[in-house]
Design a protein around this motif. Structure first.
Motif, PDB file in Angstrom:
ATOM      1  N   HIS A 141     167.889 -28.295  20.425  1.00 25.45           N
ATOM      2  CA  HIS A 141     166.884 -29.314  20.151  1.00 25.45           C
ATOM      3  C   HIS A 141     166.977 -29.886  18.734  1.00 25.45           C
ATOM      4  N   TYR A 144     168.652 -33.635  17.606  1.00 21.96           N
ATOM      5  CA  TYR A 144     167.925 -34.842  18.007  1.00 21.96           C
ATOM      6  C   TYR A 144     167.069 -35.388  16.872  1.00 21.96           C
ATOM      7  N   TYR A 278     173.465 -32.788  25.748  1.00 17.31           N
ATOM      8  CA  TYR A 278     172.023 -32.551  25.634  1.00 17.31           C
ATOM      9  C   TYR A 278     171.306 -32.993  26.901  1.00 17.31           C
ATOM     10  N   LEU A 282     168.917 -30.588  29.019  1.00 12.33           N
ATOM     11  CA  LEU A 282     167.519 -30.893  29.305  1.00 12.33           C
ATOM     12  C   LEU A 282     167.230 -30.902  30.801  1.00 12.33           C
ATOM     13  N   ARG A 300     161.276 -34.654  25.998  1.00 10.48           N
ATOM     14  CA  ARG A 300     162.479 -35.130  25.345  1.00 10.48           C
ATOM     15  C   ARG A 300     163.289 -36.051  26.248  1.00 10.48           C
TER      16      ARG A 300
END
Length: 355
Positions: A141, A144, A278, A282, A300
């Protein structure tokens, strides 16, 4: 003074090699003891100043460990304290606060393995190393935040994948968007955010691909070469080497800036490669683990507008799941619904911009 006796002499348990830094630490300990009498178990210096790897524009990264758990209103008071104290210091301060109970329950990495106790009681023997699964989630995380804040866009608008440069017309493509401050308080054109992002992405790759913790910027770059060694290893090494050569300031020498520009030119591809991974991370996260982790993943997915329908379908499945029986299930459904609405509001932004 740590126990609330405000007339007791302030002292430092640990010292750095820099007397100027030590003077700032001495003042900081006195200020937090006055502001939070008897409430701080320990104060740690983490980051490059703790490992003697600091450059001229490095932050002082300080973590206060509050006894047991935060009292009502204490987090908000710390935030006000953080905002007030920062401008007083000769060095940029990065201040954080954490509950002692949370450290003991969830574990830590950098504070446990690579920190210097400045004041108070050392609690690290009671703090476990963060489990690899939780560490990997944390690391995935982190990039980002740096990718997102480098790119100006309309309020509430998500990032668009694939990314474009922060400033395609800039000498360093916009990766010098944040100035750095020296010990005299002077601001300079800098590339600290570029270095931090490269190290964060290296850290995430080492955690995800090699199943290893890393404990500093240098450790992350070395571990990436040793355990991952992919297309991006030379880029990350080049960016970190630039920090070693010039600190965080953009160099005055034209040849040196040209070398830094080459690294910046490649960074966009590295960011897009990370964001592609990513997305897959996610999409898996919304279906597994603790509800709070799934909620973060659902939110997100609304922060980044990926092409295709995979993200929308995954979020729609959460919205259409059987009626939630618990408040935590409702939180996940609401996060998915909000992300879908945000993506829908901005679906035409790119086409409008192109037109």
């Amino acid at each position: 003074m740590m126990d609330g006796a405000l007339d007791e002499e302030v002292s430092l348990v640990g010292l750095t090699e820099d007397m100027g830094v030590n003077a700032v630490l001495f003042g900081f300990v006195g200020l937090y003891a006055l502001t939070f009498p008897g409430r701080v178990r320990a104060c740690y210096l983490v980051g490059s100043h703790a490992t003697s790897e600091a450059v001229g524009e490095s932050d002082l990264d300080l973590t206060l460990v509050f006894k047991d758990t935060f009292l009502p209103g204490e987090e908000a008071r710390f935030e006000r304290f953080r905002m007030a104290v920062g401008p007083l210091a000769r060095y940029p301060l990065d201040l954080n606060a954490v509950e002692e109970a949370r450290l003991v329950a969830e574990g830590e990495v950098n504070l446990k393995q690579n920190a210097l106790l400045i004041a108070g009681e050392d609690v690290r023997d009671r703090v476990p190393l963060m489990p690899l699964e939780a560490w990997t989630r944390h690391c995935m995380h982190q990039p980002y935040r740096f990718i997102e804040r480098a790119r100006a866009r309309a309020e509430d608008a998500p990032l668009r994948f694939p990314l474009e440069y922060p400033d395609a017309r800039g000498e360093l493509y916009g990766y010098d968007y944040r100035e750095v401050m020296d010990a005299q308080g002077q601001l300079h054109r800098g590339f600290k955010e570029l270095v931090t992002l490269a190290c964060r992405m290296a850290t995430a790759a080492v955690a995800l691909d090699a199943g290893r913790h890393t404990f500093s910027k240098r450790d992350a770059i070395q571990a990436h070469r040793e355990h991952v060694h992919d297309t991006w290893t030379p880029l990350y090494e080049s960016i970190f080497a630039s920090r070693q050569q010039w600190g965080y300031r953009v160099p005055d020498d034209a040849a040196a800036r040209a070398k830094l520009r080459e690294a910046c030119a490649r960074m966009l591809d590295a960011e897009n490669a990370f964001l592609a991974r990513y997305r897959d991370f996610l999409l898996a996260e919304v279906t597994r683990g603790r509800v709070e982790d799934r909620v973060l993943a659902a939110r997100r997915l609304g922060d980044i507008a990926y092409p295709g329908e995979d993200v929308s379908r995954a979020l729609q499945r959460l919205v259409e799941a059987p009626e939630p029986s618990e408040p935590v299930d409702l939180a996940l459904r609401e996060a998915a619904r909000e992300s879908l609405a945000r993506l829908a509001r901005h679906r035409g932004d790119r086409a409008s911009s192109a037109a």
